[in-house]
Design an enzyme around this catalytic site. Structure first.
Site, mmCIF file in Angstrom:
data_model
loop_
_atom_site.group_PDB
_atom_site.id
_atom_site.type_symbol
_atom_site.label_atom_id
_atom_site.label_comp_id
_atom_site.label_asym_id
_atom_site.label_seq_id
_atom_site.Cartn_x
_atom_site.Cartn_y
_atom_site.Cartn_z
ATOM 1 N N GLY A 129 -37.189 -2.904 135.646
ATOM 2 C CA GLY A 129 -37.774 -1.868 134.881
ATOM 3 C C GLY A 129 -37.406 -2.628 133.278
ATOM 4 O O GLY A 129 -36.600 -3.509 133.173
ATOM 5 N N ASP A 130 -37.994 -1.593 132.175
ATOM 6 C CA ASP A 130 -37.779 -2.192 130.803
ATOM 7 C C ASP A 130 -37.945 -3.237 130.430
ATOM 8 O O ASP A 130 -37.425 -4.061 129.833
ATOM 9 C CB ASP A 130 -36.118 -1.844 130.537
ATOM 10 N N LYS A 137 -43.551 -3.059 129.560
ATOM 11 C CA LYS A 137 -44.687 -2.608 130.138
ATOM 12 C C LYS A 137 -45.560 -1.578 129.082
ATOM 13 O O LYS A 137 -46.749 -1.851 129.307
ATOM 14 C CB LYS A 137 -44.457 -1.906 131.275
ATOM 15 N N GLY A 138 -44.819 -0.635 128.491
ATOM 16 C CA GLY A 138 -45.380 0.232 127.750
ATOM 17 C C GLY A 138 -46.222 -0.473 126.608
ATOM 18 O O GLY A 138 -47.500 -0.155 126.563
ATOM 19 N N GLY A 175 -39.265 5.390 131.096
ATOM 20 C CA GLY A 175 -39.421 5.517 129.385
ATOM 21 C C GLY A 175 -40.172 4.359 128.868
ATOM 22 O O GLY A 175 -39.575 3.107 128.789
ATOM 23 N N HIS A 176 -41.228 4.459 128.160
ATOM 24 C CA HIS A 176 -42.106 3.580 127.834
ATOM 25 C C HIS A 176 -42.256 3.549 126.151
ATOM 26 O O HIS A 176 -42.652 4.552 125.819
ATOM 27 C CB HIS A 176 -43.389 3.297 128.540
ATOM 28 N N ARG A 195 -41.332 17.426 153.973
ATOM 29 C CA ARG A 195 -42.487 18.511 153.877
ATOM 30 C C ARG A 195 -42.334 19.732 153.446
ATOM 31 O O ARG A 195 -42.632 20.645 154.098
ATOM 32 C CB ARG A 195 -43.230 18.493 155.437
ATOM 33 N N GLN A 246 -40.848 1.588 136.437
ATOM 34 C CA GLN A 246 -39.799 0.773 136.889
ATOM 35 C C GLN A 246 -39.975 -0.511 137.219
ATOM 36 O O GLN A 246 -40.767 -1.224 136.338
ATOM 37 C CB GLN A 246 -39.131 1.760 138.151
ATOM 38 N N THR A 269 -34.909 2.884 143.126
ATOM 39 C CA THR A 269 -35.774 4.283 142.866
ATOM 40 C C THR A 269 -36.211 4.594 144.209
ATOM 41 O O THR A 269 -36.019 4.074 145.089
ATOM 42 C CB THR A 269 -36.731 4.085 141.638
ATOM 43 N N ASP A 302 -38.923 -13.479 121.317
ATOM 44 C CA ASP A 302 -38.060 -13.346 120.007
ATOM 45 C C ASP A 302 -36.523 -13.127 120.146
ATOM 46 O O ASP A 302 -35.790 -13.542 119.226
ATOM 47 C CB ASP A 302 -38.844 -12.402 119.090
ATOM 48 N N SER A 346 -45.121 -11.770 124.392
ATOM 49 C CA SER A 346 -45.161 -10.649 123.383
ATOM 50 C C SER A 346 -43.783 -11.171 122.382
ATOM 51 O O SER A 346 -42.604 -11.452 123.261
ATOM 52 C CB SER A 346 -44.468 -9.494 124.141
HETATM 53 P P1 IMP Z 1 -33.753 7.341 139.597
HETATM 54 O O1 IMP Z 1 -35.174 6.793 139.803
HETATM 55 O O2 IMP Z 1 -33.492 8.292 138.609
HETATM 56 O O3 IMP Z 1 -33.643 7.949 140.873
HETATM 57 O O4 IMP Z 1 -32.679 6.091 139.582
HETATM 58 C C1 IMP Z 1 -32.611 5.091 140.497
HETATM 59 C C2 IMP Z 1 -32.239 3.775 139.870
HETATM 60 O O5 IMP Z 1 -33.417 3.278 139.181
HETATM 61 C C3 IMP Z 1 -31.119 3.821 138.873
HETATM 62 O O6 IMP Z 1 -30.501 2.450 138.926
HETATM 63 C C4 IMP Z 1 -32.082 3.764 137.605
HETATM 64 O O7 IMP Z 1 -31.305 3.335 136.507
HETATM 65 C C5 IMP Z 1 -33.190 2.853 137.776
HETATM 66 N N1 IMP Z 1 -34.229 3.295 137.111
HETATM 67 C C6 IMP Z 1 -35.240 4.373 137.359
HETATM 68 N N2 IMP Z 1 -36.174 4.574 136.521
HETATM 69 C C7 IMP Z 1 -35.934 3.488 135.671
HETATM 70 C C8 IMP Z 1 -36.905 2.709 134.543
HETATM 71 O O8 IMP Z 1 -37.779 3.323 134.156
HETATM 72 N N3 IMP Z 1 -36.015 1.552 133.835
HETATM 73 C C9 IMP Z 1 -35.089 1.071 134.458
HETATM 74 N N4 IMP Z 1 -34.593 1.565 135.399
HETATM 75 C C10 IMP Z 1 -34.735 2.672 136.087
#
Ligand code: IMP
Length: 399
Positions: free
Chosen positions: A12-13, A16-17, A40-41, A142, A216, A231, A325, A382
């Site tokens: 993640g991070d 992508k956004g 969080g994008h 369910r 993610q 996740t 960069d 980018s």
């Molecule tokens: P959860 O998705 O909140 O259940 O977290 C599970 C794991 O996924 C943790 O290690 C979070 O830090 C990671 N995680 C969830 N969403 C993101 C994201 O958007 N970016 C980076 N890590 C994420």
């Protein structure tokens, strides 16, 4: 006009956004298929910085947003996002959001239980504490409440009873309070919920301009990621059709987004992590702090073994390499490959480049190092947060 899907190649991070926003210039629809407000994008526009957690980034370009069946939706977060965009961009999103009736709702109980579990077990997974895993757990057993349940508040009452029974000590709210929240959501969101999503998607997939935004990243996939530190949804390209409830056209593009280095939040292995000064430097220059949690991200170097694995999982048609960069000024950059660290010469000035030809020579060598070993072309670079800092490689027609 192939559909473009954008998938995070790391944890993640990856940026992508920004890429989805950039690809969505002419998009009719922009789609999220999984995850929820754990994402969080960040998108930087002239009008300021937008941080989106549920709405796909193409909404800022005027594309309609589709929130797919595979999502875990927090409707309070969605309301804040809509209000923020409407206020700052002076637009109305009233007819621009389509929510699949099958998408599951994140309830306050889920968030509470996520926090309690993490705290009682000493930060077990290091989740974002948004109740995402709990919501998907309820889907599997369910007892979950879905967006479509808001359309019929009478049958919703029975579902709330089942939900509360399933949550025992963690119910947090009694029946009346929870029903009250859901009825409020029903009043706001009823008109946005679609019960015909499969046929709707099937139609728009024929001739509309579409960008699909993954949340993610590949290494956080519930099955194929670094379990258990993952996740709770499938994040990879082959899962898009199943999560949305519609087969994708065969020529769908799969763009893998990778930072030129690597970060991770939360717990779990990170082979190429740099715990020394370079890691601190990457964190500071790359401003590597979680958008949702404000946690400092762990930093390290690109892991090419993981990139190759991610390609095997996703079938990337090309790679978008982001934040090049941030590496400007490092005398040497590192790449983890075949279980060891490789040193490559660093570069300066990539942030000022306006075209592929202007990219520093050592960055081009870094890109070739990736391409030659993975077999995937890097088509987009980018080199800064703004839309204009996006460089596309022109494909030569000479040979
Ligand atoms: P959860 O998705 O909140 O259940 O977290 C599970 C794991 O996924 C943790 O290690 C979070 O830090 C990671 N995680 C969830 N969403 C993101 C994201 O958007 N970016 C980076 N890590 C994420």
């Amino acid at each position: 006009m192939a559909i473009k899907s954008v998938i995070g190649g790391q944890w993640g991070d990856e940026g992508k956004g920004k890429l989805v926003d950039w690809l969505s210039e002419d998009a009719d629809y922009c789609i999220r298929f999984q995850g929820g407000a754990n994402a969080g994008h960040t998108i930087t526009l002239d009008g300021g910085v937008f941080k989106l957690r549920l709405l796909p980034s193409g909404i800022l370009r005027g594309a309609d947003a589709i929130l797919g069946a595979g999502m875990a939706l927090n409707l309070d977060v969605l309301s804040s996002e809509v209000e923020d965009i409407e206020r700052r961009l002076k637009v109305s999103l009233e007819d621009s959001i389509h929510i699949d009736a099958k998408a599951h709702l994140v309830l306050p109980t889920h968030i509470y239980e996520d926090i309690v579990r993490e705290e009682q077990s000493g930060n077990r997974i290091g989740t974002t504490r948004n109740g995402i895993g709990l919501c998907y757990e309820d889907r599997a057993r369910r007892v979950g409440i879905r967006a479509g349940d808001l359309l019929d508040t009478r049958s919703l009452r029975d579902k709330v009873v089942v939900f509360l029974e399933a949550h025992g000590q963690y119910t947090l709210f009694q029946f009346d309070k929870l029903m009250g929240i859901l009825e409020e959501w029903a009043d706001i969101w009823r008109g946005f919920v679609r019960t015909d999503m499969t046929s709707f998607l099937h139609e728009i997939f024929k001739d509309k301009e579409i960008v699909i935004e993954g949340a993610q990243g590949t290494l956080l996939d519930i099955s194929h990621g670094t379990y258990p530190y993952v996740t709770s949804s499938h994040t990879i390209a082959p899962s898009i059709g199943a999560s949305l409830g519609c087969a994708l056209p065969r020529d769908t593009e799969v763009i893998g987004v990778f930072k030129a280095y690597c970060t991770r939040v939360g717990k779990g292995d990170f082979l190429s992590e740099d715990l020394g000064v370079d890691g601190d430097k990457l964190q500071a220059i790359g401003k590597e702090v979680g958008v949702v949690t404000q946690r400092r991200r762990r930093c390290g170097w690109l892991n090419l073994d993981d990139l190759i694995y991610a390609h095997q999982l996703n079938g990337f048609t090309q790679i978008a390499l982001t934040k090049v960069d941030v590496l400007d000024g490092f005398e040497q950059v590192k790449v983890w490959y075949q279980d060891q660290m490789h040193l490559l010469d660093g570069w300066v000035g990539s942030g000022e480049a306006k075209s592929w030809e202007e990219l520093p020579e050592n960055l081009i060598k870094f890109i070739s190092f990736i391409e030659e070993r993975s077999g995937v072309p890097v088509g987009i670079v980018s080199n800064g947060p703004s839309r204009s800092q996006t460089i596309v490689r022109e494909v030569s027609n000479e040979d």
